[in-house]
Design a protein around this motif. Structure first.
Motif, PDB file in Angstrom:
ATOM      1  N   THR A 107      56.426  -7.965 -18.087  1.00 36.05           N
ATOM      2  CA  THR A 107      55.722  -8.152 -19.393  1.00 36.05           C
ATOM      3  C   THR A 107      55.547  -9.549 -19.826  1.00 36.05           C
ATOM      4  OG1 THR A 107      56.098  -5.981 -19.967  1.00 36.05           O
ATOM      5  CG2 THR A 107      55.232  -7.370 -21.330  1.00 36.05           C
ATOM      6  N   VAL A 108      54.272 -10.255 -19.818  1.00 35.50           N
ATOM      7  CA  VAL A 108      54.265 -11.552 -20.424  1.00 35.50           C
ATOM      8  C   VAL A 108      53.479 -11.629 -21.721  1.00 35.50           C
ATOM      9  CG1 VAL A 108      54.494 -12.729 -18.432  1.00 35.50           C
ATOM     10  CG2 VAL A 108      52.196 -11.907 -19.060  1.00 35.50           C
ATOM     11  N   SER A 109      53.533 -12.528 -22.467  1.00 29.99           N
ATOM     12  CA  SER A 109      52.718 -12.672 -24.007  1.00 29.99           C
ATOM     13  C   SER A 109      51.552 -13.506 -23.651  1.00 29.99           C
ATOM     14  CB  SER A 109      53.761 -13.112 -24.956  1.00 29.99           C
ATOM     15  OG  SER A 109      54.734 -12.169 -25.065  1.00 29.99           O
ATOM     16  N   LEU A 110      50.522 -13.070 -24.504  1.00 26.97           N
ATOM     17  CA  LEU A 110      49.291 -13.880 -24.746  1.00 26.97           C
ATOM     18  C   LEU A 110      49.279 -14.462 -25.916  1.00 26.97           C
ATOM     19  CD1 LEU A 110      46.394 -14.985 -23.767  1.00 26.97           C
ATOM     20  CD2 LEU A 110      45.657 -12.819 -24.732  1.00 26.97           C
ATOM     21  N   THR A 111      49.420 -15.736 -26.214  1.00 25.35           N
ATOM     22  CA  THR A 111      49.342 -16.042 -27.433  1.00 25.35           C
ATOM     23  C   THR A 111      47.951 -16.810 -27.805  1.00 25.35           C
ATOM     24  OG1 THR A 111      49.967 -18.406 -26.695  1.00 25.35           O
ATOM     25  CG2 THR A 111      51.704 -16.889 -27.370  1.00 25.35           C
ATOM     26  N   LEU A 112      47.425 -16.507 -29.226  1.00 21.29           N
ATOM     27  CA  LEU A 112      45.998 -16.903 -29.629  1.00 21.29           C
ATOM     28  C   LEU A 112      46.370 -17.435 -31.049  1.00 21.29           C
ATOM     29  CD1 LEU A 112      44.444 -13.561 -28.753  1.00 21.29           C
ATOM     30  CD2 LEU A 112      44.389 -15.630 -27.277  1.00 21.29           C
ATOM     31  N   SER A 113      45.285 -18.120 -31.550  1.00 17.69           N
ATOM     32  CA  SER A 113      45.107 -18.694 -32.762  1.00 17.69           C
ATOM     33  C   SER A 113      43.781 -18.277 -33.385  1.00 17.69           C
ATOM     34  CB  SER A 113      45.130 -20.136 -32.759  1.00 17.69           C
ATOM     35  OG  SER A 113      46.750 -20.450 -32.227  1.00 17.69           O
ATOM     36  N   LEU A 114      43.654 -17.541 -34.463  1.00 17.86           N
ATOM     37  CA  LEU A 114      42.670 -17.037 -34.980  1.00 17.86           C
ATOM     38  C   LEU A 114      42.402 -18.009 -36.414  1.00 17.86           C
ATOM     39  CD1 LEU A 114      42.508 -13.356 -34.582  1.00 17.86           C
ATOM     40  CD2 LEU A 114      41.422 -14.835 -33.060  1.00 17.86           C
ATOM     41  N   SER A 115      41.124 -18.024 -36.921  1.00 14.49           N
ATOM     42  CA  SER A 115      40.868 -18.259 -38.335  1.00 14.49           C
ATOM     43  C   SER A 115      41.260 -17.075 -39.260  1.00 14.49           C
ATOM     44  CB  SER A 115      39.423 -18.511 -38.542  1.00 14.49           C
ATOM     45  OG  SER A 115      38.749 -17.478 -38.309  1.00 14.49           O
ATOM     46  N   ALA A 116      41.286 -17.367 -40.172  1.00 15.80           N
ATOM     47  CA  ALA A 116      41.961 -16.279 -41.271  1.00 15.80           C
ATOM     48  C   ALA A 116      40.755 -15.257 -41.429  1.00 15.80           C
ATOM     49  CB  ALA A 116      42.063 -16.987 -42.657  1.00 15.80           C
ATOM     50  N   ALA A 117      39.427 -15.711 -41.411  1.00 15.65           N
ATOM     51  CA  ALA A 117      38.621 -14.590 -41.456  1.00 15.65           C
ATOM     52  C   ALA A 117      38.493 -13.755 -40.251  1.00 15.65           C
ATOM     53  CB  ALA A 117      37.204 -15.353 -41.519  1.00 15.65           C
ATOM     54  N   ASP A 118      38.660 -14.362 -39.250  1.00 14.58           N
ATOM     55  CA  ASP A 118      38.678 -13.414 -38.025  1.00 14.58           C
ATOM     56  C   ASP A 118      40.015 -12.689 -37.738  1.00 14.58           C
ATOM     57  OD1 ASP A 118      36.253 -14.296 -36.888  1.00 14.58           O
ATOM     58  OD2 ASP A 118      36.962 -15.803 -35.809  1.00 14.58           O
ATOM     59  N   ALA A 119      41.153 -13.153 -38.355  1.00 15.65           N
ATOM     60  CA  ALA A 119      42.303 -12.378 -38.367  1.00 15.65           C
ATOM     61  C   ALA A 119      42.307 -11.350 -39.032  1.00 15.65           C
ATOM     62  CB  ALA A 119      43.714 -13.513 -38.891  1.00 15.65           C
ATOM     63  N   GLY A 120      41.189 -11.161 -40.226  1.00 13.67           N
ATOM     64  CA  GLY A 120      41.268 -10.226 -41.112  1.00 13.67           C
ATOM     65  C   GLY A 120      40.658  -8.834 -40.424  1.00 13.67           C
ATOM     66  N   ARG A 121      39.891  -9.212 -39.226  1.00 13.05           N
ATOM     67  CA  ARG A 121      39.075  -8.047 -38.361  1.00 13.05           C
ATOM     68  C   ARG A 121      40.194  -7.606 -37.434  1.00 13.05           C
ATOM     69  NH1 ARG A 121      33.637  -9.867 -36.422  1.00 13.05           N
ATOM     70  NH2 ARG A 121      34.618 -11.914 -35.806  1.00 13.05           N
ATOM     71  N   VAL A 122      41.381  -8.129 -37.106  1.00 12.51           N
ATOM     72  CA  VAL A 122      42.086  -7.773 -35.953  1.00 12.51           C
ATOM     73  C   VAL A 122      43.435  -6.995 -36.612  1.00 12.51           C
ATOM     74  CG1 VAL A 122      43.241  -8.615 -34.042  1.00 12.51           C
ATOM     75  CG2 VAL A 122      41.128  -9.821 -34.754  1.00 12.51           C
TER      76      VAL A 122
END
Length: 387
Positions: free
Chosen positions: A228-243
């Motif tokens: 199992t590996v990890s996928l690291t992402l970086s979202l804006s605060a607005a987009d993170a609120g939808r995830v």
């Protein structure tokens, strides 16, 4: 006068008689011919292929993804699972006299990776042997005092002292063994210690060579369980609120596709980038994803669209499943004896997939990778009909 009228009506009667007898024969023959041709004509958009032919052509069968209300597309990076990566270091300094694993090789938990020879190792092992001797002597004294006390020869105070000494010797022995275990365990002789793997996995880094003298706490190996590996992402605060954790992420790279699940959405913005770190887990038992590589990710958002097939959720398919025939998009749906070309209405594309607004229910099995082979086969069939 009567003769004139008879001559006028005779042609009309003759025409009616001829029409009744055989005037409709050409139209009936035309209808019969059309029906016959329609019965003999092959079904449009149908391709007959056996399972063996499908496998030989390399056609990948998948099912559409049901659900979603759009997607957030962004780049990501593959990283090792933090809980599945361990640094293996030497607890004591010494000279490396044996190495049992190289880069890329597998190792089980507790198996020996290296053996270190040092005076410190000899001292630790000697302390264990001395503690064993003291513990054995203390147990012998305790048995003797117990026997004398039972014979009313020795006082109870002597028995208590012997029992206390045996207990202290047992504690000292356990401490000496724990020190050796923390250093790596036995290495085959008094002055050697084995460096063991803390987890099972694959050796992804090795910073030591045979005969090298290493310092205490120096990193020797790095072992990772990359199933199992990890996928690291970086979202804006607005987009993170939808995830939310559990959301689906479609991961793509040249020649590869996979699905990941979000496991962590940080409640805190990164102090440097002012973005929200997000982590998703990818099943990597096939070994197709490598730590450190950059990929394209599409986070599928919940809710939404619905389709015109009566379903309440949107349907999306891999972009490789969509082909164009006659300037119209189609998806090849698996049938009992092959495939049929299903016309579809497409919506917004998101990463390596595209939304289907009409034409699929989401319960079908469709051709994804190498679906162009079916388009070519269908084109050959149509060309043969024309000939």
């Amino acid at each position: 006068m009567k003769i004139t009228i008879l001559r006028a009506t005779l042609p009309l009667a003759l025409i009616a008689t001829l029409a009744a007898c055989g005037g409709t024969k050409p139209s009936e023959e035309k209808a019969e011919t059309e029906a016959k041709e329609g019965a003999e004509a092959p079904s449009q958009g149908v391709i007959k292929l056996s399972p063996q032919q499908i496998a030989t052509a390399g056609i990948q069968l998948v099912r559409p993804t049901v659900g979603g209300g759009g997607a957030i597309e962004l780049p990501g990076t593959i990283e090792g699972d933090p809980q599945g990566t361990q640094v293996v270091s030497a607890a004591i300094g010494g000279r490396v006299v044996a190495l049992t694993r190289n880069l890329g090789q597998s190792v089980g938990r507790g198996e020996t990776l290296a053996v270190i020879e040092s005076r410190e190792a000899a001292q630790l092992n000697a302390e264990v042997e001395a503690a064993q001797a003291r513990a054995a002597l203390a147990q012998s004294n305790l048995r003797r005092e117990q026997r004398l006390f039972n014979e009313r020869v020795s006082a109870e105070q002597d028995l208590i002292a012997a029992r206390t000494a045996a207990r202290e010797a047992e504690i000292a022995l356990r401490l000496a063994r724990q020190q050796v275990s923390a250093a790596g365990g036995g290495g085959g002789s008094l002055n050697r210690l084995a460096i063991r793997a803390p987890i099972g996995g694959q050796v992804i880094a090795r910073s030591v060579t045979l005969g090298q003298t290493v310092a205490a706490d120096a990193e020797l190996f790095r072992v990772a369980n990359l199933s199992t590996v990890s996928l690291t992402l970086s979202l804006s605060a607005a987009d993170a609120g939808r995830v939310r954790p559990g959301a689906t992420v479609e991961v793509s790279a040249p020649g590869r596709q996979a699905t990941a699940r979000i496991t962590f959405v940080s409640p805190v913005l990164d102090a440097t980038t002012r973005l929200v770190p997000v982590i998703a887990a990818i099943d990597n038992r096939s070994g197709q994803w490598r730590v450190g590589e950059s990929v394209q990710a599409a986070i599928l958002l919940g809710g939404g669209g619905g389709n015109e097939n009566g379903g309440g959720s949107a349907v999306s398919v891999p972009s490789t499943a969509v082909q164009t025939i006659g300037d119209k998009p189609v998806v090849f749906v698996r049938t009992g004896d092959g495939f049929r070309a299903a016309p579809v209405t497409l919506g917004q594309a998101s990463g390596a997939s595209v939304m289907v607004l009409w034409g699929l229910t989401g319960r079908e099995q469709i051709a994804a990778a190498n679906s162009f082979v079916l388009k070519a086969e269908l084109g050959k069939g149509e060309g043969g009909d024309e000939d």
